[in-house]
Design an enzyme around this catalytic site. Sequence first.
Site, PDB file in Angstrom:
ATOM      1  N   CYS A   2      34.441  45.942  50.116  1.00 15.52           N
ATOM      2  CA  CYS A   2      34.127  46.579  51.394  1.00 15.52           C
ATOM      3  C   CYS A   2      32.635  46.512  51.700  1.00 15.52           C
ATOM      4  O   CYS A   2      31.809  46.391  50.797  1.00 15.52           O
ATOM      5  CB  CYS A   2      34.524  48.049  51.356  1.00 15.52           C
ATOM      6  N   ARG A  27      31.320  39.135  51.978  1.00 12.22           N
ATOM      7  CA  ARG A  27      31.873  39.954  50.889  1.00 12.22           C
ATOM      8  C   ARG A  27      33.397  39.884  50.840  1.00 12.22           C
ATOM      9  O   ARG A  27      33.999  40.285  49.859  1.00 12.22           O
ATOM     10  CB  ARG A  27      31.459  41.426  51.079  1.00 12.22           C
ATOM     11  N   TRP A  74      38.217  45.737  52.338  1.00 11.57           N
ATOM     12  CA  TRP A  74      39.027  44.864  51.487  1.00 11.57           C
ATOM     13  C   TRP A  74      40.051  45.796  50.855  1.00 11.57           C
ATOM     14  O   TRP A  74      39.712  46.628  50.014  1.00 11.57           O
ATOM     15  CB  TRP A  74      38.139  44.196  50.431  1.00 11.57           C
ATOM     16  N   ASN A 100      32.621  52.806  50.599  1.00 11.59           N
ATOM     17  CA  ASN A 100      32.829  51.634  49.747  1.00 11.59           C
ATOM     18  C   ASN A 100      32.979  52.167  48.327  1.00 11.59           C
ATOM     19  O   ASN A 100      32.158  52.960  47.881  1.00 11.59           O
ATOM     20  CB  ASN A 100      31.622  50.699  49.869  1.00 11.59           C
ATOM     21  N   GLY A 101      34.018  51.734  47.616  1.00 15.26           N
ATOM     22  CA  GLY A 101      34.243  52.214  46.249  1.00 15.26           C
ATOM     23  C   GLY A 101      35.688  52.651  46.112  1.00 15.26           C
ATOM     24  O   GLY A 101      36.527  52.313  46.957  1.00 15.26           O
ATOM     25  N   GLU A 487      34.357  28.916  26.613  1.00 16.51           N
ATOM     26  CA  GLU A 487      33.919  29.196  27.984  1.00 16.51           C
ATOM     27  C   GLU A 487      32.397  28.945  28.113  1.00 16.51           C
ATOM     28  O   GLU A 487      31.941  28.385  29.111  1.00 16.51           O
ATOM     29  CB  GLU A 487      34.293  30.643  28.364  1.00 16.51           C
ATOM     30  N   LYS A 491      30.572  26.328  30.697  1.00 17.02           N
ATOM     31  CA  LYS A 491      29.490  26.710  31.617  1.00 17.02           C
ATOM     32  C   LYS A 491      28.325  25.750  31.458  1.00 17.02           C
ATOM     33  O   LYS A 491      27.767  25.265  32.429  1.00 17.02           O
ATOM     34  CB  LYS A 491      28.975  28.136  31.333  1.00 17.02           C
ATOM     35  N   GLU A 494      29.083  22.082  32.712  1.00 18.38           N
ATOM     36  CA  GLU A 494      29.293  21.859  34.147  1.00 18.38           C
ATOM     37  C   GLU A 494      28.023  22.002  34.978  1.00 18.38           C
ATOM     38  O   GLU A 494      27.907  21.353  36.002  1.00 18.38           O
ATOM     39  CB  GLU A 494      30.453  22.706  34.702  1.00 18.38           C
ATOM     40  N   HIS A 510      36.567  19.760   9.007  1.00 22.87           N
ATOM     41  CA  HIS A 510      37.644  18.783   9.215  1.00 22.87           C
ATOM     42  C   HIS A 510      37.210  17.672  10.164  1.00 22.87           C
ATOM     43  O   HIS A 510      38.044  16.997  10.748  1.00 22.87           O
ATOM     44  CB  HIS A 510      38.908  19.499   9.715  1.00 22.87           C
ATOM     45  N   LYS A 607      34.497  23.937  44.246  1.00 21.54           N
ATOM     46  CA  LYS A 607      34.814  25.328  43.880  1.00 21.54           C
ATOM     47  C   LYS A 607      36.309  25.504  43.707  1.00 21.54           C
ATOM     48  O   LYS A 607      36.767  26.200  42.818  1.00 21.54           O
ATOM     49  CB  LYS A 607      34.283  26.279  44.963  1.00 21.54           C
TER      50      LYS A 607
HETATM   51  O1  M6R Z   1      40.241  29.054  41.405  1.00 24.74           O
HETATM   52  P1  M6R Z   1      40.719  28.892  39.989  1.00 24.74           P
HETATM   53  O2  M6R Z   1      40.457  30.081  39.152  1.00 24.74           O
HETATM   54  O3  M6R Z   1      42.154  28.480  39.910  1.00 24.74           O
HETATM   55  O4  M6R Z   1      39.866  27.702  39.397  1.00 24.74           O
HETATM   56  C1  M6R Z   1      40.149  27.192  38.131  1.00 24.74           C
HETATM   57  C2  M6R Z   1      39.062  26.263  37.657  1.00 24.74           C
HETATM   58  O5  M6R Z   1      38.943  25.175  38.533  1.00 24.74           O
HETATM   59  C3  M6R Z   1      37.715  26.964  37.558  1.00 24.74           C
HETATM   60  O6  M6R Z   1      37.789  28.102  36.755  1.00 24.74           O
HETATM   61  C4  M6R Z   1      36.646  26.016  36.977  1.00 24.74           C
HETATM   62  O7  M6R Z   1      36.948  25.720  35.654  1.00 24.74           O
HETATM   63  C5  M6R Z   1      35.248  26.645  37.125  1.00 24.74           C
HETATM   64  N1  M6R Z   1      34.399  25.791  37.895  1.00 24.74           N
HETATM   65  C6  M6R Z   1      34.549  26.839  35.839  1.00 24.74           C
HETATM   66  O8  M6R Z   1      33.309  27.440  35.998  1.00 24.74           O
END
Ligand code: M6R
Length: 612
Positions: A2, A27, A74, A100-101, A487, A491, A494, A510, A607
């Site tokens: 919100c 937002r 939202w 908001n909250g 993860e 990060k 990428e 191994h 994205k």
């Molecule tokens: O929108 P989604 O959560 O389905 O997206 C999945 C992946 O494409 C997404 O998490 C991707 O791995 C990110 N860019 C990683 O930072």
Amino acid sequence: MCGIVGYIGNKKAEPILLEGLTKLEYRGYDSAGLTILENENFKTLKNKGRVKELAQITNPENLAGTIGIAHTRWATHGKPASVNSHPHNDNSNHFSVVHNGIIENYHELRKFLGEHGYRFLSETDTEVIPNLIHYYFSEGNDVSKFGFLKAVKKATEDLTGSFAIGVLSVDFPDVMIVVRKDSPLVIGKGDGENFISSDIPAYLGFTRDFYLLKDYEFAILSKNTIEFYDNKLKPIQKEVTKINWDATSAEKNGYEDFMLKEIYEQPTAIRETIGNHLCSDGSLQFDELNFSKEFLSQIQKIYIVACGTAMHAGLSAKTMLENICEINTEVDVASEFRYRNPLINKNTLCIFITQSGETADTIAALKLAKAKGAITLAISNVEGSSITREADFVTYTHAGPEIAVASTKAYTSQITLLAILVMHFAEILGKNSEILADMKKSILELPAKAEQLLSDFSEIKDFAHEVYSSKDVFFLGRGLDYNSAVEGSLKLKEISYIHSEAFYSGELKHGPIALIEKDTLVVSTLTVEDLLEKSISNIQEVITRGAKTLVVTDKELAHSNFTKMIKIPETNKFLTPILSIIPLQIFAYYISKEKGLDVDKPRNLAKSVTVE
Ligand code: M6R
């Protein structure tokens, strides 16, 4: 999430409020509304839909009032609908509120107010606020504006949860009162006019002077003055903050990049995701799921299916589901799951995690699971996204829009929601109640711990400066620590384009250890108590071969020969991945900055991956 704006001055409030709301559109929201105070009456207009649709309702009204509040909502409590939109007014139309909250104890407050004759029009938690203010104002005998302030304060004392609120009263047409706790609110100081908003960019076109409210600080705004009070209503002075951002950095709320902004939004995203699913009294609720013991008892197998970061969030959920709910769980990437003829029947629950709700492989995997007779549950961050229209059940993270390609706040919100969901399942099934009590307490403490973690990152920034020219980086971990390793590695690769891989520490011998040579960078998370000794031994093995090491740990490790050690706060062991990933996100971010890359839009990536 919100958004709130407010205006008090000499100009017509309506266009200024609409402009502020438009700036807050990023937002994410599903409805919008405003209250203008004119001729000692409220004109409250609200609508499901966009701000420009709200303008179509407000413009013909010729609203002349010079004081008003407005809101983009939202939906959390109650569906997106005009009646649930803000502002909300008390029964007698004396007080109008934007909020908001989340008010966690709104059920009991509704009951209390109901016993005193108040009635509710909406399904929202917010509607209790104007009615409580009315209740306390009528109960008191101070009819000055200070009495109005006292009523707002008393009302907020009854609220459990988070709130940023702006309040108007028809009895005090020259003032607006604001207060916040755990939700954002700033005050813009103009010349003969003042503003409130959820963030600075909303009114940066009008003023560069802002006051930043702390938790439980109150302010009374008139067009020429702003009076501040502490939580005991003692007057206080506040320093104005001069904002020198240009238009682009304003969009990023002063941060250099969306990714950094989103990393710093994690405490709020976690808090909003906890929302009303887990109240501070420990009660758990998922009204949208409504699962019974009979229903959950028939589930023999759970598949968690997702892509990339969302799949990594699923890894932590697997550990929790198996250890706490004692249900056999498998995690799979959607692009594999959809083509491998998974063993599914009507006793299979398939959970699909997707921030965007638009990832093609995840949607296809869900359709396949459904066709094979599974029960399907989607977890998304985007209301109404494609996957949410396909699944049998849907529940949402409340991370707010994530713009940077590299997912950060969506990930920590996903694990948070999954942890609460697991606890909900376990509670219904009557499993492991002793673990749940500590987990509940620990989840509620997470936002503050994430804030603490984010308060100083100079060490990791300096370390990134030292190692940014590395050609290969390896991430190690065992158990839940492996999830942060995989993860963290994603990060880094990428956004920095450095080759990086994650391994289970126990797999080193191994094969992967052959890659370690002098100055190879190895990053490890060390939080799993039972595996600590073994994990440390693995790190020693790479140190012996000349590796530089970065270690993220919640343990007191007195004597270590690690190149750099980053300490994180302790929490319940199942929740540690939510905290241990944060230094790794920051590390990847600063490496990318050192290399002069576009952090928010890394090459070759989108994205939302809406094609196979
Ligand atoms: O929108 P989604 O959560 O389905 O997206 C999945 C992946 O494409 C997404 O998490 C991707 O791995 C990110 N860019 C990683 O930072």
